[in-house]
Motif scaffolding. Sequence first.
Motif, PDB file in Angstrom:
ATOM      1  N   LEU A  44       0.835  -1.206   0.000  1.00 63.14           N
ATOM      2  CA  LEU A  44       0.000   0.000   0.000  1.00 63.14           C
ATOM      3  C   LEU A  44       0.871   1.259   0.000  1.00 63.14           C
ATOM      4  O   LEU A  44       0.573   2.240  -0.683  1.00 63.14           O
ATOM      5  CB  LEU A  44      -0.928   0.006   1.214  1.00 63.14           C
ATOM      6  CG  LEU A  44      -2.128  -0.921   1.141  1.00 63.14           C
ATOM      7  CD1 LEU A  44      -2.893  -0.902   2.466  1.00 63.14           C
ATOM      8  CD2 LEU A  44      -3.058  -0.519   0.014  1.00 63.14           C
ATOM      9  N   GLN A  45       1.961   1.195   0.786  1.00 61.91           N
ATOM     10  CA  GLN A  45       2.869   2.340   0.819  1.00 61.91           C
ATOM     11  C   GLN A  45       3.485   2.568  -0.552  1.00 61.91           C
ATOM     12  O   GLN A  45       3.584   3.697  -1.013  1.00 61.91           O
ATOM     13  CB  GLN A  45       3.979   2.087   1.870  1.00 61.91           C
ATOM     14  CG  GLN A  45       4.884   3.277   2.073  1.00 61.91           C
ATOM     15  CD  GLN A  45       4.133   4.479   2.641  1.00 61.91           C
ATOM     16  OE1 GLN A  45       3.264   4.340   3.505  1.00 61.91           O
ATOM     17  NE2 GLN A  45       4.448   5.656   2.147  1.00 61.91           N
ATOM     18  N   ASP A  83       2.942   5.777  -2.723  1.00 64.33           N
ATOM     19  CA  ASP A  83       4.086   6.559  -3.215  1.00 64.33           C
ATOM     20  C   ASP A  83       3.983   6.764  -4.722  1.00 64.33           C
ATOM     21  O   ASP A  83       4.239   7.868  -5.234  1.00 64.33           O
ATOM     22  CB  ASP A  83       5.410   5.857  -2.861  1.00 64.33           C
ATOM     23  CG  ASP A  83       5.731   5.931  -1.375  1.00 64.33           C
ATOM     24  OD1 ASP A  83       5.114   6.776  -0.683  1.00 64.33           O
ATOM     25  OD2 ASP A  83       6.597   5.159  -0.928  1.00 64.33           O
ATOM     26  N   GLU A  84       3.601   5.689  -5.438  1.00 63.66           N
ATOM     27  CA  GLU A  84       3.438   5.809  -6.892  1.00 63.66           C
ATOM     28  C   GLU A  84       2.315   6.796  -7.225  1.00 63.66           C
ATOM     29  O   GLU A  84       2.449   7.648  -8.121  1.00 63.66           O
ATOM     30  CB  GLU A  84       3.131   4.450  -7.518  1.00 63.66           C
ATOM     31  CG  GLU A  84       4.317   3.540  -7.635  1.00 63.66           C
ATOM     32  CD  GLU A  84       3.951   2.182  -8.260  1.00 63.66           C
ATOM     33  OE1 GLU A  84       2.735   1.899  -8.467  1.00 63.66           O
ATOM     34  OE2 GLU A  84       4.876   1.424  -8.542  1.00 63.66           O
ATOM     35  N   ARG A 118       1.995  14.291  -8.166  1.00 64.05           N
ATOM     36  CA  ARG A 118       2.931  15.408  -8.272  1.00 64.05           C
ATOM     37  C   ARG A 118       3.246  15.707  -9.735  1.00 64.05           C
ATOM     38  O   ARG A 118       3.279  16.856 -10.150  1.00 64.05           O
ATOM     39  CB  ARG A 118       4.227  15.081  -7.509  1.00 64.05           C
ATOM     40  CG  ARG A 118       4.182  15.485  -6.052  1.00 64.05           C
ATOM     41  CD  ARG A 118       5.555  15.414  -5.399  1.00 64.05           C
ATOM     42  NE  ARG A 118       6.196  14.121  -5.476  1.00 64.05           N
ATOM     43  CZ  ARG A 118       6.007  13.105  -4.633  1.00 64.05           C
ATOM     44  NH1 ARG A 118       5.186  13.254  -3.618  1.00 64.05           N
ATOM     45  NH2 ARG A 118       6.647  11.973  -4.787  1.00 64.05           N
ATOM     46  N   GLU A 119       3.490  14.640 -10.484  1.00 58.10           N
ATOM     47  CA  GLU A 119       3.801  14.827 -11.912  1.00 58.10           C
ATOM     48  C   GLU A 119       2.616  15.459 -12.636  1.00 58.10           C
ATOM     49  O   GLU A 119       2.786  16.378 -13.442  1.00 58.10           O
ATOM     50  CB  GLU A 119       4.168  13.486 -12.545  1.00 58.10           C
ATOM     51  CG  GLU A 119       4.734  13.633 -13.923  1.00 58.10           C
ATOM     52  CD  GLU A 119       5.225  12.309 -14.493  1.00 58.10           C
ATOM     53  OE1 GLU A 119       4.912  12.064 -15.669  1.00 58.10           O
ATOM     54  OE2 GLU A 119       5.901  11.548 -13.776  1.00 58.10           O
ATOM     55  N   LEU A 120       1.414  14.975 -12.337  1.00 62.21           N
ATOM     56  CA  LEU A 120       0.223  15.551 -12.958  1.00 62.21           C
ATOM     57  C   LEU A 120       0.045  17.003 -12.534  1.00 62.21           C
ATOM     58  O   LEU A 120      -0.321  17.861 -13.340  1.00 62.21           O
ATOM     59  CB  LEU A 120      -1.023  14.732 -12.616  1.00 62.21           C
ATOM     60  CG  LEU A 120      -1.112  13.361 -13.292  1.00 62.21           C
ATOM     61  CD1 LEU A 120      -2.297  12.576 -12.736  1.00 62.21           C
ATOM     62  CD2 LEU A 120      -1.235  13.509 -14.793  1.00 62.21           C
ATOM     63  N   ARG A 121       0.319  17.332 -11.243  1.00 61.60           N
ATOM     64  CA  ARG A 121       0.223  18.723 -10.782  1.00 61.60           C
ATOM     65  C   ARG A 121       1.249  19.595 -11.500  1.00 61.60           C
ATOM     66  O   ARG A 121       0.955  20.729 -11.879  1.00 61.60           O
ATOM     67  CB  ARG A 121       0.417  18.808  -9.274  1.00 61.60           C
ATOM     68  CG  ARG A 121      -0.788  18.341  -8.503  1.00 61.60           C
ATOM     69  CD  ARG A 121      -0.519  18.454  -6.999  1.00 61.60           C
ATOM     70  NE  ARG A 121      -1.501  17.709  -6.263  1.00 61.60           N
ATOM     71  CZ  ARG A 121      -2.545  18.249  -5.659  1.00 61.60           C
ATOM     72  NH1 ARG A 121      -2.725  19.544  -5.727  1.00 61.60           N
ATOM     73  NH2 ARG A 121      -3.405  17.507  -5.014  1.00 61.60           N
TER      74      ARG A 121
END
Length: 166
Positions: free
Chosen positions: A25-26, A30-31, A37-40
């Motif tokens: 799950l972690q 993280d993915e 983050r990449e999409l933001r």
Amino acid sequence: MESLNFRKIMRGYDPDEVDNAYAELQHKLDEANASNRELRLQINSLREQNAEWGNRLKSYEGMEKDLRDAMLSAQRVAGQVKDNAEQDAQTLLENAKNEVETLLHESTQRAEQRVAELKEEEIKTEASLNQLQDQVSELTLEKEALEIRMEKASAQLELLRQTLEL
């Protein structure tokens, strides 16, 4: 997301399964966070591009408006220049016609005046010629009369000479 089912053991769930599930799950979290983050970042980049394109569009719209205004102004100026040129041409044409009429009138008056002067001179010359002819006629008559008198005088002289010679 799949549901988590842990086996029950004596004091709760199997810690290895919980740890593995937690690690998985972690890792997925993280993915997802990295993807988020990449999409933001992509969204921010697209927003910046959109703002830049919006600014460019406003700039181009401003340029288009300026060009339209300049073109309309140029058309107005061209129309005014054309109108002024036509008015100037009309004025020049009218002035030229007036000047030609004035020159023609003055030339006609001078020609008529010169013709009148020449007629006067012709009349005076004819009068002088007639006077001279009259004088010539009178002188011719006088000459003839003198010739006759001279002939008579000559004849009388001849008679006198002949008389004196006798």
